[in-house]
Design an enzyme around this catalytic site. Sequence first.
Site, mmCIF file in Angstrom:
data_model
loop_
_atom_site.group_PDB
_atom_site.id
_atom_site.type_symbol
_atom_site.label_atom_id
_atom_site.label_comp_id
_atom_site.label_asym_id
_atom_site.label_seq_id
_atom_site.Cartn_x
_atom_site.Cartn_y
_atom_site.Cartn_z
ATOM 1 N N VAL A 275 -60.845 -30.093 28.456
ATOM 2 C CA VAL A 275 -60.190 -28.815 28.746
ATOM 3 C C VAL A 275 -58.807 -29.231 29.262
ATOM 4 C CG1 VAL A 275 -60.207 -26.756 30.199
ATOM 5 C CG2 VAL A 275 -62.350 -27.594 29.190
ATOM 6 N N PRO A 276 -57.803 -29.181 28.395
ATOM 7 C CA PRO A 276 -56.553 -29.909 28.607
ATOM 8 C C PRO A 276 -55.589 -29.308 29.636
ATOM 9 C CG PRO A 276 -56.423 -28.660 26.582
ATOM 10 C CD PRO A 276 -57.818 -28.479 27.112
ATOM 11 N N CYS A 277 -55.932 -29.407 30.903
ATOM 12 C CA CYS A 277 -55.029 -28.950 31.959
ATOM 13 C C CYS A 277 -53.779 -29.822 32.024
ATOM 14 C CB CYS A 277 -55.749 -28.888 33.306
ATOM 15 S SG CYS A 277 -56.543 -30.424 33.792
ATOM 16 N N HIS A 278 -53.827 -31.009 31.414
ATOM 17 C CA HIS A 278 -52.636 -31.864 31.382
ATOM 18 C C HIS A 278 -51.520 -31.233 30.550
ATOM 19 C CE1 HIS A 278 -55.004 -33.171 27.845
ATOM 20 N NE2 HIS A 278 -53.819 -33.406 27.291
#
Length: 194
Positions: free
Chosen positions: A159-162
């Site tokens: 879950v790409p919070c980056h």
Amino acid sequence: MTAPTAAEIGALRNRLALAADREGILDVAYTTVDTPVGPLLLAATERGLVRVAFEREGHDQVLQQLAAKVSPRIVRAPQRLDAAARQITEYFAGSRTKFDLGLDFALSGGFREQVQRHLTQIGYGHTESYRDVARIVGNPRAVRAVGTACATNPLPVVVPCHRVLRADGGLGGYIGGLAAKTSLLALESATVAG
């Protein structure tokens, strides 16, 4: 009597994990995967991947938190995580741009979960600002709450919070550290969505 070898201990652990899964008493399976940003702990329930943790979070502490919040029936059972481990490896090899895994958002809820579910829609190689995310999820004033949702994301990388940055293009924070965030963005050669 001689002490068991590492291979014998590994085989026993594997048999126990398979038996626990077969008997329905394996609530959380976990394994670790070596990556360019360090070893990642992967944990899954029957519903899907529930936790991805960087080494700096303390894998033992993460497992204790899972025991308290999800179930104390946790076993190292890599076979349940074969698909997740393979997809993470493919992602870091540059051959995967989207994860196709069941996700269990049991460690999130409310607005945080809403934000984290949206994060899966930010495409590989693109970014959004915290402000953009707040607007998209329907609460344009909740920029700080979006930051909190990203900071508490139990499924980083997948879950790409980056892919969420400050409005000025700065990195903001990251659960895996700024070096990991920079590495992930560099891997994706992220461009700011406009």
